[in-house]
Design an enzyme around this catalytic site. Structure first.
Site, mmCIF file in Angstrom:
data_model
loop_
_atom_site.group_PDB
_atom_site.id
_atom_site.type_symbol
_atom_site.label_atom_id
_atom_site.label_comp_id
_atom_site.label_asym_id
_atom_site.label_seq_id
_atom_site.Cartn_x
_atom_site.Cartn_y
_atom_site.Cartn_z
ATOM 1 N N GLY A 14 0.843 -1.203 0.000
ATOM 2 C CA GLY A 14 0.000 0.000 0.000
ATOM 3 C C GLY A 14 0.871 1.242 0.000
ATOM 4 C CE LYS A 15 5.346 5.127 -0.266
ATOM 5 N NZ LYS A 15 6.550 4.436 0.213
ATOM 6 N N GLY A 16 0.390 5.851 0.472
ATOM 7 C CA GLY A 16 -0.504 6.999 0.522
ATOM 8 C C GLY A 16 0.243 8.278 0.227
#
Ligand code: NAD
Length: 419
Positions: free
Chosen positions: A107-109
């Site tokens: 995941g990444k934000g």
């Protein structure tokens, strides 16, 4: 997906995936599935600025793949963040976590914002609003964010506090990279550098007869560069070159790492190290050594300087320090490149130890945490080394690393009936 396909980082990642897919004999449908994130959430974040006016920002969380476990990856605050970049970075996290055998997906934000233009109060508001918009999609068994560019343990403390207030769940394992008082581990500070040093040692043992007395040059003397130098010196290597944004120094008798650190603290740069010869960063990268560790910026080794690099092994402390052309030149010249997704993964392994510790009730102490990081990194290197030798010896280590991680993700998806 047209907007997504226009991204260069995303396009590069998909290209790499298809190349590896061909080597693994994967069909197009599988590769199409792997090239798309499972979910991307876009959020509008409104805060009231200290001038009383409303300010609006845009942010994302990309959840690329959860076949191996909850999504895991950092959140960055940067003016150039785009949806495609966040997707590409979440995909890289899937491969990194798989390679390290961590029980996580990728995941990444990100929030498109220049944090230098906001006050601390505004950044706190922004961070809390980001969690208000995303909390339903986060959780210690669902998606576990961490710090990345321009976010830190304070950001995680605000995230955690907001998450607890909204959900009523006092679950410290939802975020990693937290302050020690909130379940963080002090080892996290140096886990990336410790990991880079561990990998450099393992690679030296396999390819150049051990780390003892080997001459090492490190570009960048920040978090990664400094701790890498510190641990490599403890392991018996001789640090002969270091640098920061102002330039570097080469001292063939060996640089005293702690002295260099003090000088950087006092004067602002390692170029004020009293012994040796001052060099530019360009000169540093092509100076004579056994191991070169770029630990500052991306794309610093390209087709222009790759033919002049004298190191026998390059360990990628930074993300993406070699261009694709440079990779090919190193392969032809027989120079070993240990790729970033393995070499700098000590940070996410540190995060994993923090997460596991929070879930188990804080029973791991600092010494055990350090040992766990070293063991995980060592095992991952050795598994990759064997896989490379056995299956893909004509390819470089980067391709082998990605093949190994993609293969694991695909196997778990098949076992679950997703492919
Ligand atoms: P940092 O900001 O602590 O340090 C960066 C260092 O690079 C500083 O010494 C700075 O002076 C130097 N630098 C800046 N511009 C330079 C230039 N033009 N030439 C030479 N040196 C220059 O950053 P960091 O956390 O050490 O991260 C370094 C790299 O490692 C980045 O690519 C980052 O994405 C990657 N990385 C960091 C972590 C982590 O846990 N910190 C984890 C994985 C990857």
């Amino acid at each position: 997906m047209e907007e997504v396909l226009s991204s260069s980082l995303y396009t590069q990642q998909v290209k790499k995936l298809y190349k590896v897919g061909e080597l693994l004999g994967l069909d197009n449908e599988t590769l199409e599935t792997l090239s798309q994130p499972e979910r991307v959430i876009q959020v509008k974040i409104q805060i009231r600025g200290s001038d009383g006016k409303i300010k609006t920002f845009i942010g994302w969380r990309s959840q690329h793949n959860s076949a191996l476990g909850p999504y895991k990856g950092g959140v960055r605050y940067h003016p150039n963040v785009t949806q495609d970049e966040v997707i590409a970075l979440s995909m890289i996290m899937t491969w990194k976590n798989s390679l390290l055998l961590l029980p996580y997906g990728g995941g990444k934000g990100g929030i498109r914002i220049d944090p230098k233009k906001l006050t601390r109060e505004e950044i706190e508001q922004l961070s809390r609003k980001y969690i208000q918009a995303l909390y339903k999609y986060l959780g210690s068994d669902l998606d576990v964010p961490a710090p990345d560019v321009n976010t830190d343990s304070q950001t995680m403390a605000w995230y955690l506090d907001e998450y607890i207030k909204i959900t009523g769940k006092v679950d410290f394992a939802v975020f990693t990279g937290k302050p020690v008082e909130l379940g963080g581990i002090s080892v996290r500070l140096y886990s990336t550098g410790l990991g880079v040093a561990t990998i450099a040692k393992e690679a030296s043992e396999k390819y150049i007869g051990g780390i003892e007395g080997k001459r090492v040059i490190i570009q960048g003397f920040g978090n990664v560069g400094y701790y890498t130098a510190k641990y490599l010196a403890q392991m018996g290597a001789k640090i002969i070159g270091i640098s920061d944004s102002k330039g570097g120094v080469i001292y063939n008798d060996g640089i005293d790492v702690e002295k260099a650190f003090e000088i950087k603290q006092k004067t602002g740069s390692v170029i004020n190290y009293p012994e040796g010869k001052k060099v530019t960063n360009d000169e540093l990268l092509i100076s004579d050594c056994d191991i070169l560790i770029p630990a500052a910026l991306e794309n610093v080794i390209s087709k222009f300087n790759a033919p002049k690099v004298k190191a026998k092994i390059i360990v990628e402390g930074a993300n993406g320090p070699l261009t694709a052309d440079a990779d090919e030149i190193m392969r032809q010249r027989g120079i070993i490149v240990v790729p970033d997704i393995l070499a700098n993964a000590g940070g996410v392994v540190g995060s994993y130890v923090e997460w596991a510790n929070n879930k188990m009730g804080q029973i791991i102490d600092d010494e055990e945490a350090k040992k766990l990081i070293i063991t995980r990194m060592t095992n991952a290197f050795n598994t990759l080394y064997d896989y490379h030798k056995r299956k893909l010896e004509d390819q470089d280590l980067r391709t082998a690393a990605m093949a190994l991680s993609v293969d694991r993700v695909v196997s778990s998806m098949k076992a679950r009936g997703l492919l």
